[in-house]
Design a protein around this motif. Sequence first.
Motif, PDB file in Angstrom:
ATOM      1  N   VAL A  28     -55.360  44.741  20.687  1.00  0.00           N
ATOM      2  CA  VAL A  28     -54.714  44.255  19.461  1.00  0.00           C
ATOM      3  C   VAL A  28     -54.339  45.427  18.562  1.00  0.00           C
ATOM      4  O   VAL A  28     -53.217  45.511  18.058  1.00  0.00           O
ATOM      5  CB  VAL A  28     -55.641  43.274  18.702  1.00  0.00           C
ATOM      6  CG1 VAL A  28     -55.098  42.983  17.304  1.00  0.00           C
ATOM      7  CG2 VAL A  28     -55.799  41.979  19.477  1.00  0.00           C
ATOM      8  N   VAL A  32     -50.469  46.756  17.334  1.00  0.00           N
ATOM      9  CA  VAL A  32     -50.000  46.716  15.940  1.00  0.00           C
ATOM     10  C   VAL A  32     -50.084  48.086  15.259  1.00  0.00           C
ATOM     11  O   VAL A  32     -49.970  48.172  14.046  1.00  0.00           O
ATOM     12  CB  VAL A  32     -50.792  45.671  15.112  1.00  0.00           C
ATOM     13  CG1 VAL A  32     -50.670  44.296  15.729  1.00  0.00           C
ATOM     14  CG2 VAL A  32     -52.262  46.061  14.952  1.00  0.00           C
ATOM     15  N   ASN A  35     -47.970  49.101  12.261  1.00  0.00           N
ATOM     16  CA  ASN A  35     -47.983  48.256  11.071  1.00  0.00           C
ATOM     17  C   ASN A  35     -49.328  48.420  10.363  1.00  0.00           C
ATOM     18  O   ASN A  35     -50.342  47.890  10.830  1.00  0.00           O
ATOM     19  CB  ASN A  35     -47.740  46.791  11.478  1.00  0.00           C
ATOM     20  CG  ASN A  35     -47.569  45.874  10.281  1.00  0.00           C
ATOM     21  OD1 ASN A  35     -48.350  45.921   9.334  1.00  0.00           O
ATOM     22  ND2 ASN A  35     -46.562  45.017  10.336  1.00  0.00           N
ATOM     23  N   GLU A  37     -50.619  47.222   7.631  1.00  0.00           N
ATOM     24  CA  GLU A  37     -51.280  45.998   7.157  1.00  0.00           C
ATOM     25  C   GLU A  37     -51.975  45.280   8.307  1.00  0.00           C
ATOM     26  O   GLU A  37     -53.097  44.797   8.157  1.00  0.00           O
ATOM     27  CB  GLU A  37     -50.257  45.079   6.479  1.00  0.00           C
ATOM     28  CG  GLU A  37     -49.781  45.582   5.119  1.00  0.00           C
ATOM     29  CD  GLU A  37     -48.879  44.577   4.431  1.00  0.00           C
ATOM     30  OE1 GLU A  37     -48.737  43.444   4.944  1.00  0.00           O
ATOM     31  OE2 GLU A  37     -48.331  44.924   3.367  1.00  0.00           O
ATOM     32  N   LYS A  38     -51.313  45.228   9.460  1.00  0.00           N
ATOM     33  CA  LYS A  38     -51.905  44.541  10.606  1.00  0.00           C
ATOM     34  C   LYS A  38     -53.085  45.329  11.168  1.00  0.00           C
ATOM     35  O   LYS A  38     -54.071  44.743  11.627  1.00  0.00           O
ATOM     36  CB  LYS A  38     -50.845  44.291  11.680  1.00  0.00           C
ATOM     37  CG  LYS A  38     -49.830  43.222  11.275  1.00  0.00           C
ATOM     38  CD  LYS A  38     -48.831  42.944  12.389  1.00  0.00           C
ATOM     39  CE  LYS A  38     -47.863  41.834  11.979  1.00  0.00           C
ATOM     40  NZ  LYS A  38     -46.861  41.549  13.043  1.00  0.00           N
ATOM     41  N   ALA A  41     -55.972  44.594   8.895  1.00  0.00           N
ATOM     42  CA  ALA A  41     -56.496  43.250   9.149  1.00  0.00           C
ATOM     43  C   ALA A  41     -57.306  43.226  10.447  1.00  0.00           C
ATOM     44  O   ALA A  41     -58.377  42.605  10.510  1.00  0.00           O
ATOM     45  CB  ALA A  41     -55.343  42.252   9.226  1.00  0.00           C
ATOM     46  N   ALA A  42     -56.819  43.917  11.488  1.00  0.00           N
ATOM     47  CA  ALA A  42     -57.532  43.938  12.766  1.00  0.00           C
ATOM     48  C   ALA A  42     -58.854  44.683  12.639  1.00  0.00           C
ATOM     49  O   ALA A  42     -59.870  44.275  13.218  1.00  0.00           O
ATOM     50  CB  ALA A  42     -56.656  44.580  13.837  1.00  0.00           C
ATOM     51  N   GLU A  45     -61.315  42.497  10.997  1.00  0.00           N
ATOM     52  CA  GLU A  45     -61.825  41.531  11.971  1.00  0.00           C
ATOM     53  C   GLU A  45     -62.874  42.183  12.872  1.00  0.00           C
ATOM     54  O   GLU A  45     -63.895  41.576  13.198  1.00  0.00           O
ATOM     55  CB  GLU A  45     -60.659  40.986  12.803  1.00  0.00           C
ATOM     56  CG  GLU A  45     -61.051  40.014  13.903  1.00  0.00           C
ATOM     57  CD  GLU A  45     -61.551  38.665  13.401  1.00  0.00           C
ATOM     58  OE1 GLU A  45     -61.901  37.821  14.254  1.00  0.00           O
ATOM     59  OE2 GLU A  45     -61.597  38.452  12.169  1.00  0.00           O
TER      60      GLU A  45
END
Length: 204
Positions: A28, A32, A35, A37-38, A41-42, A45
Amino acid sequence: AHATCYGLVAYQTAYLKANYTVEYMTSVLTAVRDNAEKIAAAIAECRRMGIEVLPPDVHRSGVEFTVEGQAIRFGLLAVKNVGQGAIESIIAAREEGGEFRSLTDFCSRIDLRLGNRKVLEALAKVGALNAFGHPAQILLGLDDALAAGGAVQRDRISGQTSLFEMAAEPAVLDAPLPNIPEAPTRERLRWEKELLGLYLSDQP
C-alpha cells in the motif's frame, strides 16, 4: 458479474490484510508513495495496527518500501529530491563493497553525478545518513566529505593514486565529522515534513 468480481477483490484484499499484514501495508505504501496525504494515512493505519515504520537508511532501505522483520522500512524514492538513479548507485555501492564506514567513504563510492549535494542534504535531513552522525553534523561536514570522496574517485579512475596515498586513504575516509549539537527537534520535524510529507519520528 461485476458485483461478483468486486466482491472477490474485496475478499482477497481483506484476506491479505488479515494474514499478511506487514506485506500488505508495504505494498500500500509503495503504491501511494507519490501522495503525501495517502502515505500519512497509511502510516497512521500501520501505527494503529502496531506495525513500526522505520526511517530511511542508506544501509537498509531499498528503492521502494520494504518489509524488515515485522516492520516496514521507508523507501528512498519516497524522499523528495532523491532520484532513482542516485538510489540505484547507493544500493549498487553497498552491495559491491558492504556497508559504508563513514560519510567520506560513502561519498567516495557512490556516483556523485547522481548523488550530488542536494540529494545528500535531503538524505541527511530525513536521517538516512544517521549511521555516520546526526543530521547537523552531516550537513556541516558534507562539503569536506564530497571533496575528499570526489578526489578519491578521480585518483582511482586515473590510476594516479600513489602507494603513500593508498596507505593514507583509510585515515582520509574515516575523518571525524564536526563535533556540534544536534539540530532542535522542531527543525528536524520540519525537515521530515518537507522531504517526506509527514512527521515520522515525532509530532511537533
